[in-house]
Write a protein that holds these residues in place. Sequence first.
Motif, PDB file in Angstrom:
ATOM      1  N   SER A  10      98.454  30.386  40.099  1.00  0.00           N
ATOM      2  CA  SER A  10      99.216  29.170  40.391  1.00  0.00           C
ATOM      3  C   SER A  10      99.473  29.127  41.894  1.00  0.00           C
ATOM      4  O   SER A  10      99.286  30.113  42.605  1.00  0.00           O
ATOM      5  CB  SER A  10     100.545  29.168  39.628  1.00  0.00           C
ATOM      6  N   GLY A  11      99.894  27.989  42.380  1.00  0.00           N
ATOM      7  CA  GLY A  11     100.212  27.840  43.802  1.00  0.00           C
ATOM      8  C   GLY A  11      98.969  27.822  44.666  1.00  0.00           C
ATOM      9  O   GLY A  11      97.898  27.408  44.244  1.00  0.00           O
ATOM     10  N   ASN A  12      99.115  28.316  45.883  1.00  0.00           N
ATOM     11  CA  ASN A  12      98.035  28.315  46.870  1.00  0.00           C
ATOM     12  C   ASN A  12      97.328  29.676  46.843  1.00  0.00           C
ATOM     13  O   ASN A  12      97.877  30.665  47.333  1.00  0.00           O
ATOM     14  CB  ASN A  12      98.628  28.036  48.251  1.00  0.00           C
ATOM     15  N   PRO A  13      96.099  29.743  46.289  1.00  0.00           N
ATOM     16  CA  PRO A  13      95.400  31.017  46.188  1.00  0.00           C
ATOM     17  C   PRO A  13      95.171  31.693  47.549  1.00  0.00           C
ATOM     18  O   PRO A  13      95.240  32.917  47.646  1.00  0.00           O
ATOM     19  CB  PRO A  13      94.060  30.649  45.537  1.00  0.00           C
ATOM     20  N   LYS A  14      94.942  30.903  48.599  1.00  0.00           N
ATOM     21  CA  LYS A  14      94.682  31.469  49.921  1.00  0.00           C
ATOM     22  C   LYS A  14      95.925  32.188  50.458  1.00  0.00           C
ATOM     23  O   LYS A  14      95.835  33.327  50.921  1.00  0.00           O
ATOM     24  CB  LYS A  14      94.244  30.371  50.886  1.00  0.00           C
ATOM     25  N   THR A  15      97.087  31.560  50.363  1.00  0.00           N
ATOM     26  CA  THR A  15      98.303  32.184  50.896  1.00  0.00           C
ATOM     27  C   THR A  15      98.796  33.322  50.015  1.00  0.00           C
ATOM     28  O   THR A  15      99.505  34.203  50.483  1.00  0.00           O
ATOM     29  CB  THR A  15      99.434  31.150  51.088  1.00  0.00           C
ATOM     30  N   LYS A  16      98.391  33.331  48.755  1.00  0.00           N
ATOM     31  CA  LYS A  16      98.761  34.432  47.859  1.00  0.00           C
ATOM     32  C   LYS A  16      97.841  35.636  48.043  1.00  0.00           C
ATOM     33  O   LYS A  16      98.075  36.686  47.465  1.00  0.00           O
ATOM     34  CB  LYS A  16      98.753  33.972  46.404  1.00  0.00           C
ATOM     35  N   VAL A  25      85.494  38.468  48.050  1.00  0.00           N
ATOM     36  CA  VAL A  25      85.793  37.848  49.341  1.00  0.00           C
ATOM     37  C   VAL A  25      87.098  37.063  49.215  1.00  0.00           C
ATOM     38  O   VAL A  25      87.419  36.522  48.154  1.00  0.00           O
ATOM     39  CB  VAL A  25      84.650  36.915  49.813  1.00  0.00           C
ATOM     40  N   ALA A  26      87.844  37.033  50.316  1.00  0.00           N
ATOM     41  CA  ALA A  26      89.102  36.286  50.326  1.00  0.00           C
ATOM     42  C   ALA A  26      88.794  34.815  50.053  1.00  0.00           C
ATOM     43  O   ALA A  26      87.870  34.242  50.622  1.00  0.00           O
ATOM     44  CB  ALA A  26      89.794  36.455  51.668  1.00  0.00           C
ATOM     45  N   THR A  27      89.562  34.210  49.164  1.00  0.00           N
ATOM     46  CA  THR A  27      89.336  32.806  48.830  1.00  0.00           C
ATOM     47  C   THR A  27      89.815  31.904  49.969  1.00  0.00           C
ATOM     48  O   THR A  27      90.727  32.260  50.712  1.00  0.00           O
ATOM     49  CB  THR A  27      90.032  32.419  47.511  1.00  0.00           C
ATOM     50  N   THR A  28      89.174  30.772  50.080  1.00  0.00           N
ATOM     51  CA  THR A  28      89.611  29.759  51.055  1.00  0.00           C
ATOM     52  C   THR A  28      90.272  28.583  50.335  1.00  0.00           C
ATOM     53  O   THR A  28      90.708  27.637  50.980  1.00  0.00           O
ATOM     54  CB  THR A  28      88.409  29.248  51.890  1.00  0.00           C
ATOM     55  N   ASP A  29      90.342  28.669  49.005  1.00  0.00           N
ATOM     56  CA  ASP A  29      90.952  27.594  48.211  1.00  0.00           C
ATOM     57  C   ASP A  29      92.449  27.491  48.516  1.00  0.00           C
ATOM     58  O   ASP A  29      93.148  28.503  48.579  1.00  0.00           O
ATOM     59  CB  ASP A  29      90.777  27.841  46.711  1.00  0.00           C
ATOM     60  N   THR A  30      92.911  26.260  48.677  1.00  0.00           N
ATOM     61  CA  THR A  30      94.348  26.038  48.894  1.00  0.00           C
ATOM     62  C   THR A  30      95.050  25.563  47.625  1.00  0.00           C
ATOM     63  O   THR A  30      96.266  25.445  47.605  1.00  0.00           O
ATOM     64  CB  THR A  30      94.576  25.032  50.037  1.00  0.00           C
ATOM     65  N   SER A  31      94.254  25.271  46.596  1.00  0.00           N
ATOM     66  CA  SER A  31      94.818  24.964  45.285  1.00  0.00           C
ATOM     67  C   SER A  31      93.908  25.607  44.231  1.00  0.00           C
ATOM     68  O   SER A  31      92.727  25.847  44.471  1.00  0.00           O
ATOM     69  CB  SER A  31      94.926  23.443  45.064  1.00  0.00           C
TER      70      SER A  31
END
Length: 188
Positions: free
Chosen positions: A91-97, A108-114
């Motif tokens: 849930s939330g912002n996958p990139k900031t989590k 790899v680190a996701t770039t998705d924001t939702s």
Amino acid sequence: MGQMGNTFGSKSVSMGHARKVWREVKDQFPAGGVVTNISDWLSNGVGKIRCGVFAKWFDAGSNGGKKVTCYTKEQILATLSPTYTAVAEPSGNPKTKGYYEKSGNDYVATTDTSVTESKTYYEKHDAAGVASLGINGALLYDIDIESGDTVATATVVYAGEMYSYMVDPDVLAAVKDLAALSEIKFVS
């Protein structure tokens, strides 16, 4: 031919290396222990745990007795890499989590924001480190394994001189600085 010294039974087998593993054994734990993970060493129903394999000797108390866990190269090296687990309900912002995605065999680190419903997101967990295994010595003798039902005992050396060429270079790099192995010197 020699008498098996660390597997219960009275069968004679040929054992040993063409080259010595130990230059000198200075001290070992006061009693051998029953090997707890025989199945990790089986291949096609039989196997061998080589002299010099790194192990954890421990006393399981009055009901369990002395135990030894012998670690494979794969088990030791796995502690050096991070692990990833799927996020059950992202849930939330996958990139900031700090979520990751799988790309081939890599994460790899996701770039998705939702959250994208069709994707699986992963959380990264730092490597446990080889110290997490509790390694405190290495085997004095080979252990021949005849089947998954083999009950074997092992003698674990915690002080001595071991020939470094008899240890896989990646494993040696992983264990050589362990405080618990400070009394084992690796020599040429």
